[in-house]
Scaffold this active site. Structure first.
Site, mmCIF file in Angstrom:
data_model
loop_
_atom_site.group_PDB
_atom_site.id
_atom_site.type_symbol
_atom_site.label_atom_id
_atom_site.label_comp_id
_atom_site.label_asym_id
_atom_site.label_seq_id
_atom_site.Cartn_x
_atom_site.Cartn_y
_atom_site.Cartn_z
ATOM 1 N N GLY A 64 0.829 -1.209 0.000
ATOM 2 C CA GLY A 64 0.000 0.000 0.000
ATOM 3 C C GLY A 64 0.860 1.254 0.000
ATOM 4 C CB THR A 67 -2.433 5.938 -1.578
ATOM 5 O OG1 THR A 67 -2.740 4.792 -0.769
ATOM 6 C CG2 THR A 67 -2.726 5.624 -3.035
ATOM 7 C CG LEU A 69 -1.169 6.805 6.915
ATOM 8 C CD1 LEU A 69 -1.517 6.130 8.235
ATOM 9 C CD2 LEU A 69 -0.892 8.284 7.124
ATOM 10 N NE ARG A 89 -6.770 -3.073 -4.297
ATOM 11 C CZ ARG A 89 -7.896 -2.583 -3.824
ATOM 12 N NH1 ARG A 89 -9.004 -3.296 -3.922
ATOM 13 N NH2 ARG A 89 -7.939 -1.393 -3.265
ATOM 14 C CG PHE A 147 -16.696 -0.291 3.920
ATOM 15 C CD1 PHE A 147 -17.749 -0.863 4.621
ATOM 16 C CD2 PHE A 147 -16.023 -1.073 2.992
ATOM 17 C CE1 PHE A 147 -18.122 -2.182 4.420
ATOM 18 C CE2 PHE A 147 -16.395 -2.407 2.783
ATOM 19 C CZ PHE A 147 -17.441 -2.954 3.504
ATOM 20 C CB SER A 155 -22.904 -8.840 2.012
ATOM 21 O OG SER A 155 -21.627 -8.441 1.516
ATOM 22 C CE1 TYR A 197 -10.724 -0.652 13.728
ATOM 23 C CE2 TYR A 197 -10.854 1.747 13.693
ATOM 24 C CZ TYR A 197 -10.788 0.535 13.020
ATOM 25 O OH TYR A 197 -10.792 0.501 11.650
ATOM 26 N N PRO A 238 -1.985 3.720 14.637
ATOM 27 C CG PRO A 238 -1.728 4.027 12.341
ATOM 28 C CD PRO A 238 -2.049 2.981 13.366
ATOM 29 N NE ARG A 249 -12.247 2.919 0.261
ATOM 30 C CZ ARG A 249 -11.341 3.502 -0.513
ATOM 31 N NH1 ARG A 249 -10.499 4.403 -0.002
ATOM 32 N NH2 ARG A 249 -11.279 3.217 -1.806
HETATM 33 C C1 LIG Z 1 -16.430 8.730 13.453
HETATM 34 C C2 LIG Z 1 -15.086 8.772 12.818
HETATM 35 C C3 LIG Z 1 -14.868 10.061 12.197
HETATM 36 C C4 LIG Z 1 -13.781 10.523 11.651
HETATM 37 C C5 LIG Z 1 -12.534 9.791 11.535
HETATM 38 C C6 LIG Z 1 -12.078 9.759 10.177
HETATM 39 C C7 LIG Z 1 -11.064 9.010 9.824
HETATM 40 C C8 LIG Z 1 -9.979 8.229 10.420
HETATM 41 C C9 LIG Z 1 -9.974 7.792 11.797
HETATM 42 C C10 LIG Z 1 -9.496 6.613 12.170
HETATM 43 C C11 LIG Z 1 -9.074 5.592 11.180
HETATM 44 C C12 LIG Z 1 -8.847 4.289 11.802
HETATM 45 C C13 LIG Z 1 -8.589 3.189 11.092
HETATM 46 C C14 LIG Z 1 -8.448 3.154 9.672
HETATM 47 C C15 LIG Z 1 -8.266 1.976 9.041
HETATM 48 C C16 LIG Z 1 -8.148 1.870 7.600
HETATM 49 O O1 LIG Z 1 -7.934 0.798 7.122
HETATM 50 S S1 LIG Z 1 -8.275 3.272 6.645
HETATM 51 C C17 LIG Z 1 -7.811 2.752 5.001
HETATM 52 C C18 LIG Z 1 -8.980 2.737 4.122
HETATM 53 N N1 LIG Z 1 -8.520 2.504 2.767
HETATM 54 C C19 LIG Z 1 -9.126 1.660 1.953
HETATM 55 O O2 LIG Z 1 -10.116 1.051 2.279
HETATM 56 C C20 LIG Z 1 -8.502 1.509 0.600
HETATM 57 C C21 LIG Z 1 -8.901 0.249 -0.131
HETATM 58 N N2 LIG Z 1 -10.340 0.077 -0.186
HETATM 59 C C22 LIG Z 1 -11.022 -0.428 -1.267
HETATM 60 O O3 LIG Z 1 -10.457 -0.768 -2.293
HETATM 61 C C23 LIG Z 1 -12.523 -0.611 -1.136
HETATM 62 O O4 LIG Z 1 -13.058 0.393 -0.319
HETATM 63 C C24 LIG Z 1 -12.891 -2.006 -0.566
HETATM 64 C C25 LIG Z 1 -14.416 -2.113 -0.502
HETATM 65 C C26 LIG Z 1 -12.316 -2.230 0.825
HETATM 66 C C27 LIG Z 1 -12.359 -3.131 -1.433
HETATM 67 O O5 LIG Z 1 -12.659 -2.945 -2.789
HETATM 68 P P1 LIG Z 1 -13.109 -4.181 -3.718
HETATM 69 O O6 LIG Z 1 -13.267 -3.629 -5.103
HETATM 70 O O7 LIG Z 1 -12.258 -5.340 -3.537
HETATM 71 O O8 LIG Z 1 -14.517 -4.586 -3.097
HETATM 72 P P2 LIG Z 1 -16.018 -4.353 -3.621
HETATM 73 O O9 LIG Z 1 -16.270 -5.385 -4.671
HETATM 74 O O10 LIG Z 1 -16.281 -2.957 -3.963
HETATM 75 O O11 LIG Z 1 -16.835 -4.728 -2.289
HETATM 76 C C28 LIG Z 1 -16.703 -5.986 -1.668
HETATM 77 C C29 LIG Z 1 -17.940 -6.241 -0.809
HETATM 78 O O12 LIG Z 1 -18.035 -5.220 0.173
HETATM 79 C C30 LIG Z 1 -19.283 -4.514 0.040
HETATM 80 N N3 LIG Z 1 -19.103 -3.088 0.350
HETATM 81 C C31 LIG Z 1 -18.260 -2.252 -0.241
HETATM 82 N N4 LIG Z 1 -18.383 -1.020 0.279
HETATM 83 C C32 LIG Z 1 -19.343 -1.087 1.197
HETATM 84 C C33 LIG Z 1 -19.965 -0.136 2.068
HETATM 85 N N5 LIG Z 1 -19.581 1.147 2.100
HETATM 86 N N6 LIG Z 1 -20.927 -0.553 2.898
HETATM 87 C C34 LIG Z 1 -21.347 -1.850 2.898
HETATM 88 N N7 LIG Z 1 -20.784 -2.808 2.095
HETATM 89 C C35 LIG Z 1 -19.823 -2.430 1.256
HETATM 90 C C36 LIG Z 1 -19.665 -4.729 -1.396
HETATM 91 O O13 LIG Z 1 -21.040 -4.540 -1.602
HETATM 92 C C37 LIG Z 1 -19.196 -6.151 -1.631
HETATM 93 O O14 LIG Z 1 -20.091 -7.074 -1.065
HETATM 94 P P3 LIG Z 1 -21.217 -7.822 -1.965
HETATM 95 O O15 LIG Z 1 -22.108 -6.770 -2.527
HETATM 96 O O16 LIG Z 1 -21.913 -8.729 -1.011
HETATM 97 O O17 LIG Z 1 -20.479 -8.581 -3.040
HETATM 98 N N1 LIG Z 2 -5.344 7.343 8.018
HETATM 99 C C1 LIG Z 2 -5.733 7.017 9.239
HETATM 100 O O1 LIG Z 2 -6.317 7.821 9.985
HETATM 101 C C2 LIG Z 2 -5.437 5.649 9.764
HETATM 102 C C3 LIG Z 2 -4.907 4.650 8.991
HETATM 103 N N2 LIG Z 2 -4.647 3.430 9.539
HETATM 104 C C4 LIG Z 2 -3.962 2.396 8.757
HETATM 105 O O2 LIG Z 2 -2.926 2.969 8.010
HETATM 106 C C5 LIG Z 2 -2.700 2.213 6.821
HETATM 107 C C6 LIG Z 2 -2.703 3.131 5.629
HETATM 108 O O3 LIG Z 2 -3.995 3.724 5.478
HETATM 109 P P1 LIG Z 2 -4.193 5.098 4.694
HETATM 110 O O4 LIG Z 2 -2.909 5.522 4.093
HETATM 111 O O5 LIG Z 2 -4.904 6.013 5.576
HETATM 112 O O6 LIG Z 2 -5.231 4.669 3.564
HETATM 113 P P2 LIG Z 2 -5.052 4.351 2.010
HETATM 114 O O7 LIG Z 2 -6.381 3.945 1.517
HETATM 115 O O8 LIG Z 2 -4.344 5.461 1.328
HETATM 116 O O9 LIG Z 2 -4.069 3.091 2.005
HETATM 117 C C7 LIG Z 2 -4.458 1.770 1.856
HETATM 118 C C8 LIG Z 2 -3.536 1.126 0.824
HETATM 119 O O10 LIG Z 2 -3.797 -0.268 0.790
HETATM 120 C C9 LIG Z 2 -3.719 -0.697 -0.546
HETATM 121 N N3 LIG Z 2 -4.551 -1.884 -0.709
HETATM 122 C C10 LIG Z 2 -5.893 -2.004 -0.477
HETATM 123 N N4 LIG Z 2 -6.314 -3.234 -0.798
HETATM 124 C C11 LIG Z 2 -5.230 -3.914 -1.222
HETATM 125 C C12 LIG Z 2 -5.023 -5.234 -1.696
HETATM 126 N N5 LIG Z 2 -6.029 -6.120 -1.785
HETATM 127 N N6 LIG Z 2 -3.761 -5.609 -2.053
HETATM 128 C C13 LIG Z 2 -2.742 -4.733 -1.957
HETATM 129 N N7 LIG Z 2 -2.869 -3.474 -1.531
HETATM 130 C C14 LIG Z 2 -4.100 -3.064 -1.170
HETATM 131 C C15 LIG Z 2 -4.257 0.468 -1.378
HETATM 132 O O11 LIG Z 2 -3.707 0.475 -2.692
HETATM 133 P P3 LIG Z 2 -4.503 -0.111 -3.992
HETATM 134 O O12 LIG Z 2 -5.849 0.518 -3.973
HETATM 135 O O13 LIG Z 2 -3.605 0.278 -5.130
HETATM 136 O O14 LIG Z 2 -4.541 -1.599 -3.816
HETATM 137 C C16 LIG Z 2 -3.725 1.663 -0.585
HETATM 138 O O15 LIG Z 2 -2.497 2.092 -1.092
HETATM 139 C C17 LIG Z 2 -3.778 1.146 6.817
HETATM 140 O O16 LIG Z 2 -3.263 -0.053 7.373
HETATM 141 C C18 LIG Z 2 -4.831 1.700 7.733
HETATM 142 O O17 LIG Z 2 -5.605 0.685 8.320
HETATM 143 C C19 LIG Z 2 -4.899 3.143 10.839
HETATM 144 C C20 LIG Z 2 -5.458 4.092 11.641
HETATM 145 C C21 LIG Z 2 -5.731 5.433 11.181
#
Ligand SMILES: CC/C=C\C/C=C\C/C=C\C/C=C\C=C\C(=O)SCCNC(=O)CCNC(=O)[C@H](O)C(C)(C)COP(=O)(O)OP(=O)(O)OC[C@H]1O[C@@H](n2cnc3c(N)ncnc32)[C@H](O)[C@@H]1OP(=O)(O)O
Ligand SMILES: NC(=O)C1=CN([C@@H]2O[C@H](COP(=O)(O)OP(=O)(O)OC[C@H]3O[C@@H](n4cnc5c(N)ncnc54)[C@H](OP(=O)(O)O)[C@@H]3O)[C@@H](O)[C@H]2O)C=CC1
Length: 333
Positions: A64, A67, A69, A89, A147, A155, A197, A238, A249
């Site tokens: 990852g 993008t 962090l 990806r 998300f 699901s 969390y 973090p 998300r």
């Molecule tokens: C109250 C808080 C307020 C403020 C705080 C704000 C922010 C930060 C604070 C703390 C953060 C703490 C932790 C953070 C952790 C993280 O991990 S942040 C990183 C987030 N980054 C990403 O998620 C990047 C990668 N994500 C993605 O690619 C997609 O979002 C993915 C859905 C995760 C994966 O994509 P993919 O294409 O593989 O999957 P889909 O085919 O689109 O979906 C798969 C199934 O999931 C269902 N789905 C998708 N989205 C949702 C949704 N929003 N709600 C419900 N269900 C969802 C989708 O329908 C598919 O299921 P199916 O329909 O049954 O097939």
């Molecule tokens: N930002 C925040 O406030 C916080 C973040 N975190 C953690 O920090 C880390 C970075 O998050 P952040 O930078 O905010 O979010 P981003 O969404 O920018 O980073 C997530 C990265 O994961 C990659 N990724 C997602 N799915 C896959 C996959 N199937 N295979 C390979 N790579 C994948 C994405 O790239 P691509 O789409 O190209 O696959 C993307 O670069 C995560 O572990 C998150 O849980 C934890 C707490 C707070």
């Protein structure tokens, strides 16, 4: 005499009672200090903390890394001399990031496409890496998916998608590299990025909370088991740091941002450069005695959420005078 004392106590109690009503009204109207103003005490520094060249002759894999962090960690490691491989990806995004960072630091960043959910893709990614750079000295498992969603709306595939990326993805990358490093008798630093969390659990992000807790168990377990092969395993949890991936998300409308900042004792969000400095230290030889550590990096948010009396921060000094008088007035009762 006794009547005079009782009369004074009665009058004090009456004052205290009416003040308490006013105090209650004001608290419900959210009077008191604004916590966010404290940020000026805690300005973030952006430059790299370790001496330049700290990662010369080191190879680092950051999942990852294209993008958010992961990108910031890659930029810092590259600036400090590492040759980096970033894997995820979306190859176009990885390539753009790799070119931008390489041209800024003069150190090569390689982009390798890999979906960490697929163990075969992970194995091919490591093959590609071995051919490009050899096995890594530093592995940062940062890729994640998440998300917000009420659990009753999830699901099976939504659950599987998040837990596959976060827990299985981290395990596939760690096991594939671990086995090859052990075979080659090469030590390495493994770092996992989880979240605060992972420890407490959290509603509305249940697949992520469950998977991140699993990652923490995996890393603590391997810290104990694989020290004998020269491997260190550490975890950074973090708090909120603005990235497009996370905030789009987890707070798509931005409605929760102010409340989030208000509960952080340092009065602000973290910055990508700050966590990049911490990740660089943990992954460096300066931290060669650090293994099995879980480092919370959240500006104090976790303890702020945990303590049941912390809401008393909104009580003003004048209000404290009244509260104290009320409490002292209970003496002997
Ligand atoms: C109250 C808080 C307020 C403020 C705080 C704000 C922010 C930060 C604070 C703390 C953060 C703490 C932790 C953070 C952790 C993280 O991990 S942040 C990183 C987030 N980054 C990403 O998620 C990047 C990668 N994500 C993605 O690619 C997609 O979002 C993915 C859905 C995760 C994966 O994509 P993919 O294409 O593989 O999957 P889909 O085919 O689109 O979906 C798969 C199934 O999931 C269902 N789905 C998708 N989205 C949702 C949704 N929003 N709600 C419900 N269900 C969802 C989708 O329908 C598919 O299921 P199916 O329909 O049954 O097939
Ligand atoms: N930002 C925040 O406030 C916080 C973040 N975190 C953690 O920090 C880390 C970075 O998050 P952040 O930078 O905010 O979010 P981003 O969404 O920018 O980073 C997530 C990265 O994961 C990659 N990724 C997602 N799915 C896959 C996959 N199937 N295979 C390979 N790579 C994948 C994405 O790239 P691509 O789409 O190209 O696959 C993307 O670069 C995560 O572990 C998150 O849980 C934890 C707490 C707070």
């Amino acid at each position: 005499m006794a009547a005079r004392v009782l009369g004074r106590a009665g009058r004090l109690a009456a004052v205290v009672r009416s003040s308490a009503v006013r105090l209650q009204l004001r608290l419900h109207g959210s009077a008191g200090l604004r916590f966010g103003s404290q940020a000026s005490f805690f300005p973030p520094l952006g430059d790299a903390m370790l001496p330049s060249g700290s990662f010369n002759n080191h190879v680092a894999l950051i999942t990852g890394g294209g993008t958010g962090l992961g990108r910031a960690m890659t930029a810092t490691l590259s600036q400090l001399g590492a040759q980096c491989i970033i894997a995820s990806r979306k190859l176009d995004i990885l390539q753009r990031t790799a070119e931008e960072i390489s041209s800024q630091t003069g150190n090569k960043v390689h982009a390798v496409q890999c979906d960490v959910r697929d163990p075969q893709a992970v194995s091919q990614c490591v093959d590609q890496m071995e051919a490009l750079t050899g096995l890594p000295d530093v592995i940062i498992n940062n890729a994640a998916g998440n998300f917000v969603c009420p659990s009753e709306r999830l699901s099976p595939n939504a659950w599987k998608t998040i837990t596959d990326i976060v827990l299985n993805g981290t395990a596939f990358v760690t096991l594939e590299l671990g086995k090859r490093l052990i075979q080659n008798q090469k030590g390495a630093s493994f770092l996992a990025i989880t979240t605060i969390y992972a420890e407490s659990g959290s509603g509305f992000v249940v697949p992520s909370a469950s998977a991140k807790a699993g990652v923490e168990a995996l890393y603590k377990s391997l810290a104990a088991e694989w020290g004998r092969y020269g491997h260190r395993f550490n975890i950074i949890q973090p708090g909120p740091i603005r990235t497009k991936g996370a905030f789009s998300r987890l707070d798509p409308t931005g409605a929760f941002e102010k409340a989030t900042i208000d509960r952080i004792p340092t009065g602000r969000l973290g910055t990508p450069a700050e966590i990049a400095n911490l990740a660089a230290y943990v992954s460096s030889n300066y931290a060669s005695w650090m293994s099995g550590a879980v480092i919370r990096f959240d500006g104090g948010e976790y303890v702020s959420l945990a303590g049941e009396f912390n809401e008393l921060r909104s009580v003003t000094p004048d209000q404290w005078k009244i509260l104290e008088a009320m409490i002292r007035n209970t003496k002997g009762s």
